[in-house]
Design a protein around this motif. Structure first.
Motif, PDB file in Angstrom:
ATOM      1  N   VAL A 177     -23.873  70.976 -40.010  1.00  0.00           N
ATOM      2  CA  VAL A 177     -22.628  70.506 -40.609  1.00  0.00           C
ATOM      3  C   VAL A 177     -21.846  71.727 -41.086  1.00  0.00           C
ATOM      4  O   VAL A 177     -22.344  72.848 -41.086  1.00  0.00           O
ATOM      5  CB  VAL A 177     -22.876  69.533 -41.788  1.00  0.00           C
ATOM      6  N   GLY A 178     -20.608  71.489 -41.503  1.00  0.00           N
ATOM      7  CA  GLY A 178     -19.826  72.604 -42.024  1.00  0.00           C
ATOM      8  C   GLY A 178     -18.350  72.424 -41.785  1.00  0.00           C
ATOM      9  O   GLY A 178     -17.901  71.483 -41.112  1.00  0.00           O
ATOM     10  N   TYR A 179     -17.594  73.335 -42.351  1.00  0.00           N
ATOM     11  CA  TYR A 179     -16.138  73.302 -42.231  1.00  0.00           C
ATOM     12  C   TYR A 179     -15.741  73.536 -40.775  1.00  0.00           C
ATOM     13  O   TYR A 179     -16.443  74.220 -40.023  1.00  0.00           O
ATOM     14  CB  TYR A 179     -15.522  74.384 -43.114  1.00  0.00           C
ATOM     15  N   THR A 180     -14.642  72.943 -40.382  1.00  0.00           N
ATOM     16  CA  THR A 180     -14.198  73.118 -39.010  1.00  0.00           C
ATOM     17  C   THR A 180     -13.905  74.591 -38.702  1.00  0.00           C
ATOM     18  O   THR A 180     -13.420  75.335 -39.550  1.00  0.00           O
ATOM     19  CB  THR A 180     -12.930  72.265 -38.728  1.00  0.00           C
ATOM     20  N   VAL A 224     -28.823  68.519 -34.022  1.00  0.00           N
ATOM     21  CA  VAL A 224     -27.624  67.706 -33.779  1.00  0.00           C
ATOM     22  C   VAL A 224     -26.409  68.413 -34.360  1.00  0.00           C
ATOM     23  O   VAL A 224     -26.405  68.815 -35.528  1.00  0.00           O
ATOM     24  CB  VAL A 224     -27.773  66.307 -34.422  1.00  0.00           C
ATOM     25  N   ASP A 225     -25.373  68.557 -33.543  1.00  0.00           N
ATOM     26  CA  ASP A 225     -24.101  69.149 -33.976  1.00  0.00           C
ATOM     27  C   ASP A 225     -23.160  68.009 -34.345  1.00  0.00           C
ATOM     28  O   ASP A 225     -22.997  67.055 -33.578  1.00  0.00           O
ATOM     29  CB  ASP A 225     -23.516  69.989 -32.832  1.00  0.00           C
ATOM     30  N   THR A 226     -22.532  68.073 -35.516  1.00  0.00           N
ATOM     31  CA  THR A 226     -21.655  66.992 -35.977  1.00  0.00           C
ATOM     32  C   THR A 226     -20.200  67.462 -36.041  1.00  0.00           C
ATOM     33  O   THR A 226     -19.905  68.645 -35.876  1.00  0.00           O
ATOM     34  CB  THR A 226     -22.079  66.483 -37.371  1.00  0.00           C
ATOM     35  N   VAL A 227     -19.294  66.510 -36.300  1.00  0.00           N
ATOM     36  CA  VAL A 227     -17.874  66.817 -36.403  1.00  0.00           C
ATOM     37  C   VAL A 227     -17.614  67.724 -37.603  1.00  0.00           C
ATOM     38  O   VAL A 227     -18.300  67.634 -38.632  1.00  0.00           O
ATOM     39  CB  VAL A 227     -17.056  65.510 -36.515  1.00  0.00           C
ATOM     40  N   GLY A 228     -16.642  68.614 -37.476  1.00  0.00           N
ATOM     41  CA  GLY A 228     -16.325  69.531 -38.561  1.00  0.00           C
ATOM     42  C   GLY A 228     -15.607  68.840 -39.708  1.00  0.00           C
ATOM     43  O   GLY A 228     -14.944  67.816 -39.530  1.00  0.00           O
ATOM     44  N   THR A 249     -27.564  62.373 -42.781  1.00  0.00           N
ATOM     45  CA  THR A 249     -28.442  61.702 -43.739  1.00  0.00           C
ATOM     46  C   THR A 249     -29.801  61.379 -43.133  1.00  0.00           C
ATOM     47  O   THR A 249     -30.764  61.131 -43.861  1.00  0.00           O
ATOM     48  CB  THR A 249     -27.799  60.406 -44.262  1.00  0.00           C
ATOM     49  N   TYR A 250     -29.896  61.347 -41.801  1.00  0.00           N
ATOM     50  CA  TYR A 250     -31.170  61.082 -41.133  1.00  0.00           C
ATOM     51  C   TYR A 250     -31.941  62.373 -40.860  1.00  0.00           C
ATOM     52  O   TYR A 250     -33.070  62.329 -40.370  1.00  0.00           O
ATOM     53  CB  TYR A 250     -30.935  60.359 -39.800  1.00  0.00           C
ATOM     54  N   ALA A 251     -31.324  63.504 -41.142  1.00  0.00           N
ATOM     55  CA  ALA A 251     -31.934  64.794 -40.794  1.00  0.00           C
ATOM     56  C   ALA A 251     -33.047  65.160 -41.768  1.00  0.00           C
ATOM     57  O   ALA A 251     -33.065  64.722 -42.918  1.00  0.00           O
ATOM     58  CB  ALA A 251     -30.870  65.885 -40.770  1.00  0.00           C
ATOM     59  N   ASP A 252     -33.982  65.984 -41.281  1.00  0.00           N
ATOM     60  CA  ASP A 252     -35.036  66.527 -42.136  1.00  0.00           C
ATOM     61  C   ASP A 252     -34.570  67.811 -42.811  1.00  0.00           C
ATOM     62  O   ASP A 252     -35.044  68.159 -43.892  1.00  0.00           O
ATOM     63  CB  ASP A 252     -36.287  66.799 -41.300  1.00  0.00           C
ATOM     64  N   VAL A 253     -33.640  68.521 -42.149  1.00  0.00           N
ATOM     65  CA  VAL A 253     -33.043  69.741 -42.705  1.00  0.00           C
ATOM     66  C   VAL A 253     -31.572  69.778 -42.297  1.00  0.00           C
ATOM     67  O   VAL A 253     -31.223  69.419 -41.173  1.00  0.00           O
ATOM     68  CB  VAL A 253     -33.756  71.015 -42.194  1.00  0.00           C
ATOM     69  N   ILE A 254     -30.697  70.189 -43.222  1.00  0.00           N
ATOM     70  CA  ILE A 254     -29.267  70.318 -42.933  1.00  0.00           C
ATOM     71  C   ILE A 254     -28.888  71.793 -42.953  1.00  0.00           C
ATOM     72  O   ILE A 254     -29.240  72.525 -43.883  1.00  0.00           O
ATOM     73  CB  ILE A 254     -28.422  69.554 -43.975  1.00  0.00           C
ATOM     74  N   LEU A 255     -28.174  72.232 -41.916  1.00  0.00           N
ATOM     75  CA  LEU A 255     -27.630  73.585 -41.875  1.00  0.00           C
ATOM     76  C   LEU A 255     -26.156  73.501 -42.245  1.00  0.00           C
ATOM     77  O   LEU A 255     -25.356  72.947 -41.494  1.00  0.00           O
ATOM     78  CB  LEU A 255     -27.784  74.204 -40.477  1.00  0.00           C
ATOM     79  N   ASN A 256     -25.802  74.019 -43.423  1.00  0.00           N
ATOM     80  CA  ASN A 256     -24.403  74.033 -43.865  1.00  0.00           C
ATOM     81  C   ASN A 256     -23.785  75.362 -43.417  1.00  0.00           C
ATOM     82  O   ASN A 256     -23.951  76.392 -44.063  1.00  0.00           O
ATOM     83  CB  ASN A 256     -24.317  73.876 -45.383  1.00  0.00           C
ATOM     84  N   VAL A 257     -23.088  75.323 -42.289  1.00  0.00           N
ATOM     85  CA  VAL A 257     -22.542  76.537 -41.688  1.00  0.00           C
ATOM     86  C   VAL A 257     -21.161  76.831 -42.271  1.00  0.00           C
ATOM     87  O   VAL A 257     -20.304  75.949 -42.326  1.00  0.00           O
ATOM     88  CB  VAL A 257     -22.443  76.391 -40.150  1.00  0.00           C
TER      89      VAL A 257
END
Length: 394
Positions: A177-180, A224-228, A249-257
């Motif tokens: 996840v993260g800013y566009t 999984v890559d999500t919308v910015g 919310t289903y992830a085991d770890v979130i990468l905040n890019v």
């Protein structure tokens, strides 16, 4: 205003100038004051301007009054973002989500179209197509909204089935996840060769992409890559894309890019965290989050950017473009995941070849040696499988 210019370029426009007005309150009829509106009108005439874009959400009355005063089409921030999403959506789900957001935004604004949709008159004998036109359009939009919601509900059911299947199979999920324009798609391609479109534009990709990723210990996970995200993301889009955004919310770890080279890096991280928090039922992010500071190869003051997040948080500095720091990121992901595997030494009898075959398929073999007593393996296996292996653990 710089971000608004980037949004305009992404939508295919050519920003010519920006104007800012400081007021104690927004002018209800025209958004800006009378004097500033005259300046805008004069500038538009002298510079052949096609579109005026406001960095706020305008009311239908404000749009109509500014257009009447300048004879130039007026677009607000929400309409601009919706237009970008409409042009970027490629999958059926993405197109449905964008259309739903556009219809929800358009419905309360139909009455602001001037006299073209107003009733002809009041009283007996005066009702006509003018009155029914507005009501017909509203009913059509409401029916369309209901139809799209039903379509998206079916998509959401399929997505839930995928989540349950992944959980049943013990597949760990990593969400980016993260800013566009922070470099999420570039990172996805660096990690998995996913072939996702990567451009120096806002919202270059909208549709989520899922790929296999192998960690240093051989564990296979799904990334999984999500919308910015963006500041003041229209709530219509958040509602429409909720099923896509909830991948996190289903992830085991979130990468905040985040973009470490941006002066707005801190604000971007806070925006992402706020939107993420709204997606979790309890309003709190209860999944391990790794702050990934991308574009470190071009960041000017890396220490001051990353310092506020270094205490009590997992932070990794990378460059998705050059590959710098990727090994550290993979190690951080591995250590943040729930412990589901363990490295053990095994001595497996030769008549238990099926066990060795399963370890080769589901685990990671670091070394093996044929001994007189059986097959010696140094392997990483699922913790749930250790009970079966207890007689062979050395």
């Amino acid at each position: 205003m710089e971000e608004l210019e980037e949004l305009t370029k992404t939508a295919g426009g050519n920003p010519v100038a920006n104007m800012v007005q400081k007021r104690s309150a927004v002018e209800g009829a025209t958004f800006v004051g009378k004097g500033r509106l005259e300046e805008i009108n004069e500038f538009c005439k002298n510079n052949d301007i096609d579109v005026i874009i406001a960095d706020n959400e305008l009311t239908p009355v404000q749009v109509r009054n500014i257009e009447n005063a300048t004879d130039v089409r007026v677009v607000d921030r929400t309409t601009l973002i919706l237009d970008i999403f409409a042009g970027r959506a490629k999958s059926k789900e993405g197109k449905l989500q964008v259309e739903l957001a556009q219809l929800k935004y358009a419905l309360p604004r139909l009455t602001g179209k001037g006299t073209s949709l107003s009733r002809l008159g009041g009283g007996i004998g005066t009702r006509g197509p003018g009155e029914t036109k507005l009501e017909t359009d509203k009913r059509h939009i409401r029916r369309k909204i209901q139809y799209i919601k039903e379509e998206l509900a079916d998509v959401e059911k399929r997505r839930d089935m995928q989540h349950k299947r992944r959980k049943k199979n013990g597949v760990s999920v990593i969400a980016i996840v993260g800013y566009t324009n922070a470099g999420k798609s570039t990172l996805m391609n660096r990690l998995t060769d996913a072939g996702v479109l990567q451009e120096d534009k806002l919202f270059a990709t909208l549709d989520p992409t899922a790929r296999k990723l192998y960690l240093p210990d051989g564990q296979q996970v799904m990334i999984v890559d999500t919308v910015g995200f963006i500041s003041r993301l229209p709530h219509q889009l958040i509602d429409a894309f909720r099923s896509t955004l909830e991948e996190a919310t289903y992830a085991d770890v979130i990468l905040n890019v985040s973009d470490a080279s941006s002066e707005q890096c801190h604000n971007h991280i806070m925006t992402t965290n706020n939107i993420l928090s709204s997606l979790f039922s309890n309003g709190r992010i209860d999944v391990p989050v790794i702050n990934v500071f991308n574009k470190c190869d071009i960041a000017q003051d890396l220490e001051s950017v990353t310092y506020p997040y270094s205490a009590g948080n997992t932070c990794v500095r990378i460059s998705a473009k050059t590959g710098e720091g990727i090994d550290n990121l993979l190690a951080a992901i591995q250590s943040s995941l729930p412990q589901t595997r363990k490295r053990v030494n095994l001595l497996i009898p030769f008549d238990k070849g099926a066990i060795a075959a399963k370890i080769r398929t589901d685990g990671v073999i670091h070394s093996e040696e044929y001994l007189a007593q059986g097959l010696f393996l140094d392997a990483t296996v699922e913790i749930s499988y250790l009970k079966t292996l207890k007689d062979y653990i050395m």
